[in-house]
Motif scaffolding. Structure first.
Motif, PDB file in Angstrom:
ATOM      1  N   LEU A 191      21.177  15.352   9.060  1.00  0.00           N
ATOM      2  CA  LEU A 191      21.746  16.252  10.023  1.00  0.00           C
ATOM      3  C   LEU A 191      21.506  16.455  11.435  1.00  0.00           C
ATOM      4  CD1 LEU A 191      24.004  18.473   9.716  1.00  0.00           C
ATOM      5  CD2 LEU A 191      22.191  20.414   9.272  1.00  0.00           C
ATOM      6  N   ALA A 192      19.961  16.384  11.548  1.00  0.00           N
ATOM      7  CA  ALA A 192      19.550  16.281  13.102  1.00  0.00           C
ATOM      8  C   ALA A 192      20.072  14.835  13.764  1.00  0.00           C
ATOM      9  CB  ALA A 192      18.090  16.453  12.691  1.00  0.00           C
ATOM     10  N   VAL A 193      19.762  13.917  12.952  1.00  0.00           N
ATOM     11  CA  VAL A 193      19.958  12.635  13.499  1.00  0.00           C
ATOM     12  C   VAL A 193      21.480  12.489  13.933  1.00  0.00           C
ATOM     13  CG1 VAL A 193      20.000  10.048  13.254  1.00  0.00           C
ATOM     14  CG2 VAL A 193      17.981  11.485  12.749  1.00  0.00           C
ATOM     15  N   VAL A 194      22.473  12.808  12.956  1.00  0.00           N
ATOM     16  CA  VAL A 194      23.672  12.575  13.217  1.00  0.00           C
ATOM     17  C   VAL A 194      24.297  13.665  14.201  1.00  0.00           C
ATOM     18  CG1 VAL A 194      26.176  12.933  12.133  1.00  0.00           C
ATOM     19  CG2 VAL A 194      24.312  11.796  10.636  1.00  0.00           C
ATOM     20  N   THR A 195      23.860  14.616  14.222  1.00  0.00           N
ATOM     21  CA  THR A 195      24.414  15.757  15.333  1.00  0.00           C
ATOM     22  C   THR A 195      23.869  15.204  16.639  1.00  0.00           C
ATOM     23  OG1 THR A 195      24.063  17.398  13.606  1.00  0.00           O
ATOM     24  CG2 THR A 195      24.463  18.126  15.988  1.00  0.00           C
ATOM     25  N   LEU A 196      22.664  14.677  16.773  1.00  0.00           N
ATOM     26  CA  LEU A 196      22.088  14.379  18.071  1.00  0.00           C
ATOM     27  C   LEU A 196      22.698  13.002  18.430  1.00  0.00           C
ATOM     28  CD1 LEU A 196      19.921  15.085  20.011  1.00  0.00           C
ATOM     29  CD2 LEU A 196      18.254  13.611  18.858  1.00  0.00           C
ATOM     30  N   PHE A 197      23.261  12.152  17.546  1.00  0.00           N
ATOM     31  CA  PHE A 197      23.915  11.032  17.770  1.00  0.00           C
ATOM     32  C   PHE A 197      25.198  11.157  18.452  1.00  0.00           C
ATOM     33  CE2 PHE A 197      27.262   7.854  16.506  1.00  0.00           C
ATOM     34  CZ  PHE A 197      26.562   6.758  17.055  1.00  0.00           C
TER      35      PHE A 197
END
Length: 308
Positions: A191-197
């Motif tokens: 969730l963190a990596v996708v949102t940050l991306f």
């Protein structure tokens, strides 16, 4: 709620980057609803995600129940197929988000066709502040944050998820099971990596012309990346702090309130080594992503921008 916010943000971003095409359709006589109804396709990723999650959960449940029931506290649960759950967890959310996409795009397209064709921003204009003693790079950094406040939420939320889930996962083995800890950490990191991306990609794309012109006027690639991305760094640190407090309070409430009458539940205390381990992991991950985008900015050419 996360999915609602992400969907609305992505639809708004799509309309912003396709203003001219949408404006031409309106100029040709296409009604606003006729254009908006095609945005139902944004419900397809929801269908794909819920179906994949449902399938993974159904396959994982036997092992999860086996681990959770290793001490015999739970009754034997037979995994079976429930059509009601299939509808509630896959088809109904997909339909809801498809309708939401149509309704939100219908609202966002309430803009004159000429304004769309000219490429004027659909977003509300943020008036410039009075002259200050800031340098051009400092003012550009502040302006990026002011004009894209929704990205503040996404970056803060991404790091919030990372901090909360990674720290919480280390406590799951003691309070629940190792598998629950692995599941919690996996969800948090994805969730963190996708949102940050999504957030950082939007920032970089919105500043492609600015970055190229800065390079023309002699600014170094490092100065460009700092002016575009540095304004969001304090919000990332705030997200980490909020995530840390959230996971501590949540687990404390679970132990003291929800499971206060259950025997064998250990006392939960704030884990300082885990906090620092998570923070180091966060710094490495965040700075690696920022570095990767800084390198991407170096490759942006004037020819590429002029042919857009």
């Amino acid at each position: 709620m996360t999915t609602v916010v992400l969907l609305c943000f992505y639809i708004g971003h799509y309309i912003d980057t396709h203003q001219k095409q949408l404006g031409i359709l309106k100029a040709l006589g296409y009604a606003r609803f006729r254009i908006a109804k095609h945005f139902w396709v944004f419900g397809l990723p929801v269908f794909a995600g819920t179906a994949f999650g449902y399938a993974c959960a159904h396959a994982l449940m036997p092992k999860l129940y086996e681990i959770q029931n290793k001490d015999g506290y739970l009754p034997n649960i037979v995994v079976s197929f429930h059509p009601g759950l299939l509808s509630a967890l896959i088809f109904m959310p997909s339909l809801f988000f498809a309708l939401l996409a149509v309704a939100y795009s219908f609202r966002k397209l309430k803009v004159p066709a000429l304004r769309l064709i000219r490429g004027e921003s659909v977003r509300k204009h943020v008036p410039a502040k009075k002259d200050t003693d800031r340098t051009f790079l400092q003012e550009l950094e502040k302006s990026n944050v002011r004009q894209r406040k929704s990205l503040i939420f996404f970056i803060t939320f991404a790091v919030f998820c990372f901090a909360a889930m990674t720290q919480m996962s280390f406590s799951m083995e003691e309070l629940s099971s190792r598998m629950m800890g692995i599941m919690t950490m996996t969800i948090g990191i994805i969730l963190a990596v996708v949102t940050l991306f999504i957030a950082v990609t939007s920032v970089v794309k919105a500043n492609r012309q600015t970055i190229t012109m800065m390079k023309v006027f002699g600014y170094q690639a490092g100065e460009c990346s700092r002016a575009v991305l540095n304004g969001y760094r304090p919000w990332a640190y705030l997200g980490f702090a909020l995530g840390t407090v959230y996971q501590y309070m949540l687990l404390k409430i679970m132990v003291l309130v929800v499971f206060k009458d259950v025997e064998g539940i250990p006392e939960y205390k704030f884990d300082v080594p885990v906090f620092f381990l998570s923070m180091i992991f966060f710094l490495i991950l965040y700075e690696t992503i920022m570095f990767a985008y800084a390198q991407k900015m170096k490759k942006t050419s004037i020819k590429e921008i002029m042919t857009d």
